[in-house]
Design a protein around this motif. Sequence first.
Motif, PDB file in Angstrom:
ATOM      1  N   MET A  32      30.716  35.981  50.511  1.00  0.00           N
ATOM      2  CA  MET A  32      31.248  35.140  49.454  1.00  0.00           C
ATOM      3  C   MET A  32      32.751  34.973  49.682  1.00  0.00           C
ATOM      4  O   MET A  32      33.513  35.926  49.647  1.00  0.00           O
ATOM      5  CB  MET A  32      30.972  35.772  48.080  1.00  0.00           C
ATOM      6  N   HIS A  33      33.179  33.756  49.925  1.00  0.00           N
ATOM      7  CA  HIS A  33      34.570  33.383  50.150  1.00  0.00           C
ATOM      8  C   HIS A  33      35.450  33.798  48.958  1.00  0.00           C
ATOM      9  O   HIS A  33      36.588  34.237  49.141  1.00  0.00           O
ATOM     10  CB  HIS A  33      34.608  31.874  50.377  1.00  0.00           C
ATOM     11  N   GLU A  34      34.934  33.668  47.753  1.00  0.00           N
ATOM     12  CA  GLU A  34      35.714  33.960  46.557  1.00  0.00           C
ATOM     13  C   GLU A  34      36.105  35.430  46.468  1.00  0.00           C
ATOM     14  O   GLU A  34      37.143  35.761  45.916  1.00  0.00           O
ATOM     15  CB  GLU A  34      34.955  33.531  45.297  1.00  0.00           C
ATOM     16  N   LEU A  35      35.291  36.326  47.036  1.00  0.00           N
ATOM     17  CA  LEU A  35      35.642  37.746  47.038  1.00  0.00           C
ATOM     18  C   LEU A  35      36.882  37.982  47.887  1.00  0.00           C
ATOM     19  O   LEU A  35      37.781  38.730  47.490  1.00  0.00           O
ATOM     20  CB  LEU A  35      34.467  38.597  47.534  1.00  0.00           C
ATOM     21  N   ALA A  36      36.970  37.346  49.032  1.00  0.00           N
ATOM     22  CA  ALA A  36      38.160  37.464  49.884  1.00  0.00           C
ATOM     23  C   ALA A  36      39.388  36.897  49.167  1.00  0.00           C
ATOM     24  O   ALA A  36      40.485  37.467  49.259  1.00  0.00           O
ATOM     25  CB  ALA A  36      37.934  36.745  51.210  1.00  0.00           C
ATOM     26  N   VAL A  37      39.209  35.809  48.442  1.00  0.00           N
ATOM     27  CA  VAL A  37      40.306  35.225  47.664  1.00  0.00           C
ATOM     28  C   VAL A  37      40.770  36.229  46.607  1.00  0.00           C
ATOM     29  O   VAL A  37      41.970  36.437  46.422  1.00  0.00           O
ATOM     30  CB  VAL A  37      39.879  33.885  47.015  1.00  0.00           C
ATOM     31  N   CYS A  38      39.829  36.871  45.928  1.00  0.00           N
ATOM     32  CA  CYS A  38      40.168  37.865  44.902  1.00  0.00           C
ATOM     33  C   CYS A  38      40.906  39.058  45.495  1.00  0.00           C
ATOM     34  O   CYS A  38      41.851  39.568  44.898  1.00  0.00           O
ATOM     35  CB  CYS A  38      38.919  38.351  44.176  1.00  0.00           C
ATOM     36  N   ARG A  80      33.552  29.551  38.772  1.00  0.00           N
ATOM     37  CA  ARG A  80      32.523  30.475  38.276  1.00  0.00           C
ATOM     38  C   ARG A  80      32.328  31.647  39.244  1.00  0.00           C
ATOM     39  O   ARG A  80      32.258  32.801  38.838  1.00  0.00           O
ATOM     40  CB  ARG A  80      31.217  29.718  38.051  1.00  0.00           C
ATOM     41  N   LEU A  81      32.273  31.350  40.536  1.00  0.00           N
ATOM     42  CA  LEU A  81      32.110  32.405  41.534  1.00  0.00           C
ATOM     43  C   LEU A  81      33.351  33.277  41.633  1.00  0.00           C
ATOM     44  O   LEU A  81      33.256  34.484  41.854  1.00  0.00           O
ATOM     45  CB  LEU A  81      31.773  31.801  42.900  1.00  0.00           C
ATOM     46  N   LEU A  82      34.526  32.659  41.468  1.00  0.00           N
ATOM     47  CA  LEU A  82      35.770  33.424  41.494  1.00  0.00           C
ATOM     48  C   LEU A  82      35.803  34.431  40.341  1.00  0.00           C
ATOM     49  O   LEU A  82      36.188  35.586  40.526  1.00  0.00           O
ATOM     50  CB  LEU A  82      36.962  32.485  41.418  1.00  0.00           C
ATOM     51  N   SER A  83      35.372  33.999  39.170  1.00  0.00           N
ATOM     52  CA  SER A  83      35.337  34.895  38.008  1.00  0.00           C
ATOM     53  C   SER A  83      34.398  36.068  38.248  1.00  0.00           C
ATOM     54  O   SER A  83      34.728  37.221  37.920  1.00  0.00           O
ATOM     55  CB  SER A  83      34.892  34.142  36.757  1.00  0.00           C
ATOM     56  N   ARG A  84      33.254  35.792  38.826  1.00  0.00           N
ATOM     57  CA  ARG A  84      32.288  36.869  39.110  1.00  0.00           C
ATOM     58  C   ARG A  84      32.834  37.821  40.168  1.00  0.00           C
ATOM     59  O   ARG A  84      32.679  39.035  40.062  1.00  0.00           O
ATOM     60  CB  ARG A  84      30.960  36.273  39.535  1.00  0.00           C
ATOM     61  N   ALA A  85      33.466  37.273  41.203  1.00  0.00           N
ATOM     62  CA  ALA A  85      34.040  38.106  42.259  1.00  0.00           C
ATOM     63  C   ALA A  85      35.180  38.958  41.711  1.00  0.00           C
ATOM     64  O   ALA A  85      35.356  40.115  42.120  1.00  0.00           O
ATOM     65  CB  ALA A  85      34.538  37.236  43.408  1.00  0.00           C
ATOM     66  N   PHE A  86      35.952  38.415  40.778  1.00  0.00           N
ATOM     67  CA  PHE A  86      37.060  39.153  40.177  1.00  0.00           C
ATOM     68  C   PHE A  86      36.556  40.399  39.456  1.00  0.00           C
ATOM     69  O   PHE A  86      37.186  41.456  39.517  1.00  0.00           O
ATOM     70  CB  PHE A  86      37.837  38.254  39.213  1.00  0.00           C
ATOM     71  N   VAL A 136      34.171  42.286  40.243  1.00  0.00           N
ATOM     72  CA  VAL A 136      33.884  43.319  41.248  1.00  0.00           C
ATOM     73  C   VAL A 136      35.168  43.789  41.920  1.00  0.00           C
ATOM     74  O   VAL A 136      35.414  44.988  42.039  1.00  0.00           O
ATOM     75  CB  VAL A 136      32.903  42.773  42.315  1.00  0.00           C
ATOM     76  N   ALA A 137      36.001  42.851  42.346  1.00  0.00           N
ATOM     77  CA  ALA A 137      37.193  43.178  43.126  1.00  0.00           C
ATOM     78  C   ALA A 137      38.235  43.955  42.329  1.00  0.00           C
ATOM     79  O   ALA A 137      38.985  44.748  42.907  1.00  0.00           O
ATOM     80  CB  ALA A 137      37.816  41.903  43.677  1.00  0.00           C
ATOM     81  N   ARG A 138      38.295  43.771  41.025  1.00  0.00           N
ATOM     82  CA  ARG A 138      39.333  44.416  40.225  1.00  0.00           C
ATOM     83  C   ARG A 138      39.105  45.918  40.030  1.00  0.00           C
ATOM     84  O   ARG A 138      40.023  46.642  39.663  1.00  0.00           O
ATOM     85  CB  ARG A 138      39.480  43.730  38.884  1.00  0.00           C
ATOM     86  N   ILE A 139      37.890  46.408  40.289  1.00  0.00           N
ATOM     87  CA  ILE A 139      37.577  47.828  40.092  1.00  0.00           C
ATOM     88  C   ILE A 139      38.479  48.680  40.976  1.00  0.00           C
ATOM     89  O   ILE A 139      38.562  48.484  42.178  1.00  0.00           O
ATOM     90  CB  ILE A 139      36.087  48.116  40.386  1.00  0.00           C
ATOM     91  N   GLY A 140      39.182  49.599  40.350  1.00  0.00           N
ATOM     92  CA  GLY A 140      40.087  50.490  41.069  1.00  0.00           C
ATOM     93  C   GLY A 140      41.440  49.875  41.403  1.00  0.00           C
ATOM     94  O   GLY A 140      42.256  50.496  42.068  1.00  0.00           O
ATOM     95  N   SER A 141      41.691  48.647  40.915  1.00  0.00           N
ATOM     96  CA  SER A 141      42.959  47.975  41.218  1.00  0.00           C
ATOM     97  C   SER A 141      43.918  48.094  40.033  1.00  0.00           C
ATOM     98  O   SER A 141      43.562  48.614  38.982  1.00  0.00           O
ATOM     99  CB  SER A 141      42.708  46.499  41.528  1.00  0.00           C
ATOM    100  N   ASP A 142      45.113  47.558  40.219  1.00  0.00           N
ATOM    101  CA  ASP A 142      46.099  47.529  39.138  1.00  0.00           C
ATOM    102  C   ASP A 142      45.673  46.597  38.005  1.00  0.00           C
ATOM    103  O   ASP A 142      46.254  46.615  36.936  1.00  0.00           O
ATOM    104  CB  ASP A 142      47.464  47.070  39.680  1.00  0.00           C
ATOM    105  N   ALA A 143      44.666  45.776  38.249  1.00  0.00           N
ATOM    106  CA  ALA A 143      44.165  44.843  37.241  1.00  0.00           C
ATOM    107  C   ALA A 143      42.757  45.226  36.793  1.00  0.00           C
ATOM    108  O   ALA A 143      41.974  44.373  36.373  1.00  0.00           O
ATOM    109  CB  ALA A 143      44.177  43.428  37.812  1.00  0.00           C
TER     110      ALA A 143
END
Length: 124
Positions: free
Chosen positions: A1-7, A42-48, A50-57
Amino acid sequence: MHELAVCQALLDEVRRIARSTPAGPVSRVVLRLGPLSGVEPRLLSRAFEVARIGSDAERAELQIETTPVRVRCLACAAESEVAPNRLLCTQCGGWRTRLVSGDELVLQRLEFRAAPSGSSLLTH
Protein backbone atom coordinates in the motif's frame (compact mmCIF):
# COMPACT_ATOMS: atom_id res chain seq x y z
CA MET A 1 0.00 0.00 0.00
CA HIS A 2 1.57 3.26 -1.23
CA GLU A 3 -0.30 5.25 1.44
CA LEU A 4 1.54 3.41 4.23
CA ALA A 5 4.89 4.61 2.86
CA VAL A 6 3.46 8.14 2.65
CA CYS A 7 2.37 7.89 6.31
CA GLN A 8 5.79 6.69 7.39
CA ALA A 9 7.46 9.66 5.68
CA LEU A 10 4.85 11.97 7.20
CA LEU A 11 5.47 10.59 10.68
CA ASP A 12 9.22 11.07 10.24
CA GLU A 13 8.52 14.78 9.69
CA VAL A 14 6.07 14.84 12.62
CA ARG A 15 8.77 13.30 14.83
CA ARG A 16 11.33 15.89 13.73
CA ILE A 17 8.96 18.78 14.50
CA ALA A 18 7.59 17.28 17.73
CA ARG A 19 11.07 16.79 19.16
CA SER A 20 12.08 20.35 18.34
CA THR A 21 9.26 21.93 20.35
CA PRO A 22 8.64 21.95 24.11
CA ALA A 23 4.91 21.25 23.66
CA GLY A 24 3.16 18.13 24.84
CA PRO A 25 2.10 15.20 22.65
CA VAL A 26 0.80 15.65 19.10
CA SER A 27 -3.00 15.71 19.13
CA ARG A 28 -3.79 16.44 15.47
CA VAL A 29 -1.99 16.21 12.15
CA VAL A 30 -3.53 18.37 9.42
CA LEU A 31 -2.73 17.63 5.77
CA ARG A 32 -3.65 19.52 2.63
CA LEU A 33 -4.25 16.99 -0.13
CA GLY A 34 -5.09 17.49 -3.78
CA PRO A 35 -6.95 14.97 -5.96
CA LEU A 36 -3.95 14.71 -8.31
CA SER A 37 -1.49 13.92 -5.50
CA GLY A 38 -1.67 10.20 -6.19
CA VAL A 39 -2.85 9.55 -2.63
CA GLU A 40 -6.31 8.20 -1.79
CA PRO A 41 -7.62 10.03 1.35
CA ARG A 42 -9.58 7.03 2.66
CA LEU A 43 -6.58 4.70 2.34
CA LEU A 44 -4.28 7.33 3.83
CA SER A 45 -6.53 7.59 6.89
CA ARG A 46 -6.52 3.82 7.35
CA ALA A 47 -2.74 3.63 6.90
CA PHE A 48 -2.29 6.44 9.44
CA GLU A 49 -4.13 4.38 12.06
CA VAL A 50 -1.49 1.65 11.67
CA ALA A 51 1.61 3.79 11.09
CA ARG A 52 1.05 6.08 14.09
CA ILE A 53 1.40 3.22 16.62
CA GLY A 54 4.52 3.83 18.68
CA SER A 55 5.13 7.23 17.06
CA ASP A 56 5.05 10.78 18.41
CA ALA A 57 1.53 10.99 16.94
CA GLU A 58 0.26 7.76 18.50
CA ARG A 59 -2.90 9.38 19.85
CA ALA A 60 -3.22 12.04 17.15
CA GLU A 61 -6.15 12.54 14.83
CA LEU A 62 -5.46 12.88 11.11
CA GLN A 63 -7.42 15.69 9.46
CA ILE A 64 -7.33 15.88 5.66
CA GLU A 65 -8.24 19.14 3.94
CA THR A 66 -8.82 18.65 0.24
CA THR A 67 -7.84 21.25 -2.33
CA PRO A 68 -9.43 21.80 -5.74
CA VAL A 69 -7.68 21.32 -9.05
CA ARG A 70 -6.93 24.76 -10.51
CA VAL A 71 -5.31 25.56 -13.83
CA ARG A 72 -4.02 28.72 -15.52
CA CYS A 73 -4.60 28.98 -19.25
CA LEU A 74 -1.50 29.74 -21.31
CA ALA A 75 -3.68 31.25 -24.07
CA CYS A 76 -5.99 33.64 -22.19
CA ALA A 77 -4.32 33.68 -18.71
CA ALA A 78 -7.59 32.82 -16.95
CA GLU A 79 -7.33 30.74 -13.80
CA SER A 80 -10.12 28.31 -13.07
CA GLU A 81 -11.18 25.33 -10.99
CA VAL A 82 -11.53 22.20 -13.11
CA ALA A 83 -12.29 18.49 -12.77
CA PRO A 84 -9.24 16.29 -12.17
CA ASN A 85 -9.74 14.55 -15.51
CA ARG A 86 -10.49 17.68 -17.56
CA LEU A 87 -7.68 20.23 -17.34
CA LEU A 88 -9.17 22.59 -19.93
CA CYS A 89 -9.62 26.33 -19.52
CA THR A 90 -13.19 27.08 -18.50
CA GLN A 91 -13.02 30.53 -20.16
CA CYS A 92 -11.77 29.80 -23.67
CA GLY A 93 -11.73 25.99 -23.76
CA GLY A 94 -7.97 25.97 -24.38
CA TRP A 95 -6.05 22.78 -23.64
CA ARG A 96 -2.70 24.48 -23.01
CA THR A 97 -2.97 24.96 -19.27
CA ARG A 98 -0.57 24.90 -16.35
CA LEU A 99 -1.53 23.26 -13.06
CA VAL A 100 -1.79 25.80 -10.22
CA SER A 101 -3.03 23.49 -7.46
CA GLY A 102 -4.48 20.06 -6.93
CA ASP A 103 -1.38 17.87 -6.83
CA GLU A 104 -0.18 18.82 -3.36
CA LEU A 105 0.41 16.70 -0.29
CA VAL A 106 1.40 19.19 2.39
CA LEU A 107 1.77 18.87 6.14
CA GLN A 108 -0.31 21.95 6.90
CA ARG A 109 -0.24 21.98 10.69
CA LEU A 110 0.47 20.01 13.84
CA GLU A 111 -1.50 20.57 16.99
CA PHE A 112 -0.06 19.66 20.38
CA ARG A 113 -1.57 19.16 23.78
CA ALA A 114 0.03 21.50 26.28
CA ALA A 115 2.30 20.08 28.94
CA PRO A 116 0.37 18.23 31.70
CA SER A 117 0.11 21.37 33.86
CA GLY A 118 -2.04 23.16 31.22
CA SER A 119 -4.84 22.15 28.95
CA SER A 120 -4.48 24.56 26.08
CA LEU A 121 -3.78 23.58 22.51
CA LEU A 122 -0.61 24.69 20.73
CA THR A 123 -0.04 24.64 16.97
CA HIS A 124 3.13 24.52 14.89
